[in-house]
Write an enzyme that holds these catalytic residues in place. Sequence first.
Site, PDB file in Angstrom:
ATOM      1  CB  SER A  10      46.394  50.609  44.190  1.00  0.00           C
ATOM      2  OG  SER A  10      45.241  50.241  43.754  1.00  0.00           O
ATOM      3  CG  HIS A  35      48.497  46.372  43.505  1.00  0.00           C
ATOM      4  ND1 HIS A  35      49.182  45.289  44.098  1.00  0.00           N
ATOM      5  CD2 HIS A  35      47.460  46.481  44.071  1.00  0.00           C
ATOM      6  CE1 HIS A  35      48.050  44.460  44.778  1.00  0.00           C
ATOM      7  NE2 HIS A  35      47.161  45.447  44.770  1.00  0.00           N
ATOM      8  CG  ASP A  37      43.709  46.586  43.769  1.00  0.00           C
ATOM      9  OD1 ASP A  37      44.313  45.326  44.309  1.00  0.00           O
ATOM     10  OD2 ASP A  37      44.150  47.739  44.110  1.00  0.00           O
ATOM     11  CG  MET A  39      38.279  44.956  43.368  1.00  0.00           C
ATOM     12  SD  MET A  39      37.595  46.246  44.295  1.00  0.00           S
ATOM     13  CE  MET A  39      39.104  46.705  45.013  1.00  0.00           C
ATOM     14  CG  HIS A  70      45.231  42.059  44.981  1.00  0.00           C
ATOM     15  ND1 HIS A  70      44.925  43.149  45.852  1.00  0.00           N
ATOM     16  CD2 HIS A  70      44.639  40.884  45.568  1.00  0.00           C
ATOM     17  CE1 HIS A  70      44.394  42.771  46.913  1.00  0.00           C
ATOM     18  NE2 HIS A  70      44.176  41.333  46.862  1.00  0.00           N
ATOM     19  CG  MET A  72      40.791  41.498  45.924  1.00  0.00           C
ATOM     20  SD  MET A  72      40.683  43.201  46.215  1.00  0.00           S
ATOM     21  CE  MET A  72      41.643  43.951  44.938  1.00  0.00           C
ATOM     22  CG  MET A 142      44.570  41.959  51.834  1.00  0.00           C
ATOM     23  SD  MET A 142      44.751  43.014  50.311  1.00  0.00           S
ATOM     24  CE  MET A 142      43.498  44.473  50.749  1.00  0.00           C
ATOM     25  CG  ASP A 180      46.911  46.117  48.689  1.00  0.00           C
ATOM     26  OD1 ASP A 180      46.690  47.444  48.795  1.00  0.00           O
ATOM     27  OD2 ASP A 180      46.283  45.533  48.048  1.00  0.00           O
TER      28      ASP A 180
HETATM   29  C1  DX5 Z   1      41.858  47.159  48.189  1.00  0.00           C
HETATM   30  C2  DX5 Z   1      43.043  47.120  47.292  1.00  0.00           C
HETATM   31  C3  DX5 Z   1      44.217  48.180  47.362  1.00  0.00           C
HETATM   32  C4  DX5 Z   1      43.544  49.404  47.352  1.00  0.00           C
HETATM   33  C5  DX5 Z   1      44.741  50.171  48.002  1.00  0.00           C
HETATM   34  O1  DX5 Z   1      40.889  46.001  47.913  1.00  0.00           O
HETATM   35  O2  DX5 Z   1      43.505  46.014  47.256  1.00  0.00           O
HETATM   36  O3  DX5 Z   1      45.040  47.798  46.661  1.00  0.00           O
HETATM   37  O4  DX5 Z   1      43.380  50.203  46.265  1.00  0.00           O
HETATM   38  O5  DX5 Z   1      44.284  51.753  48.051  1.00  0.00           O
HETATM   39  P1  DX5 Z   1      44.744  52.602  49.478  1.00  0.00           P
HETATM   40  O6  DX5 Z   1      46.225  52.753  49.535  1.00  0.00           O
HETATM   41  O7  DX5 Z   1      43.835  53.804  49.271  1.00  0.00           O
HETATM   42  O8  DX5 Z   1      44.107  52.039  50.683  1.00  0.00           O
HETATM   43 ZN    ZN Z   2      45.399  45.268  46.079  1.00  0.00          ZN
END
Ligand code: DX5
Ligand code: ZN
Length: 230
Positions: A10, A35, A37, A39, A70, A72, A142, A180
């Site tokens: 990620s 990956h 992310d 947000m 991903h 969010m 998740m 994840d």
């Molecule tokens: C959380 C993200 C993950 C996160 C994973 O909301 O979707 O992808 O970055 O990070 P680690 O492996 O540190 O939990």
């Molecule tokens: Zn993620």
Amino acid sequence: MEKENIIRPSLLSADFSFLNDEIEDMIRHNIKSIHFDVMDGSFVSQISFGQPIFKSIYNRFKNRINFDVHLMTLNPIKQVKQFIDIGSRDITFHYEVFDNYQDYISLKNEYPDLKLGLAFSPDTEVEKILPSLPLFDNVLVMSVVPGKGGQPYIEGSERKVRKLNEYRKERNLNFKIIVDGGINEKTGPLCLQNGADYLVCGSYYFKAADKDKAIDDIYNNFVKVQHGNY
Ligand code: DX5
Ligand code: ZN
């Protein structure tokens, strides 16, 4: 199962002041997919990064590594076309904001090569998402509350993985199971053992002094589990 293929780092845990070097380094370690992310500060309270950064890195690296996005975000259908236009063909949405099947069916019709993923948060029971799965190529379990990297794995998440794997076999479905959050050399093998295909790894991967070893440890511990001596 190819060990480098299992791990999807990620980017959230990368050093953003050295993004180019971080990605070059992943390629050197034979990582096949990153990956990404996204947000929005609403679905989760944090804001990470979005289309402009994705565009820069996607255009620079698209021929050398894959990306999965991903989302969010509260209204992902608003952003999806922007990521598709940049070139993304692997996008995951959250069940918790999923309201209209037709939007997803239309996307699939319009972009047959688009891989659609369905993510679900720890509070969502796995049974709730099962009926939606025929529409999706990936399911993202998740194993932490979405919003940030570096949180501990929520124990028992592997039971959701197992349930999904059983359902997939029973119904003869082909979706991939991705886990994840909080993945490390102990939780990763546990998820693989229960049927996960891929693991998203943020802090464990980026903090590792020896990344080859970090990848090997997950894979080797999984192999040991398979042989019953771990
Ligand atoms: C959380 C993200 C993950 C996160 C994973 O909301 O979707 O992808 O970055 O990070 P680690 O492996 O540190 O939990
Ligand atoms: Zn993620």
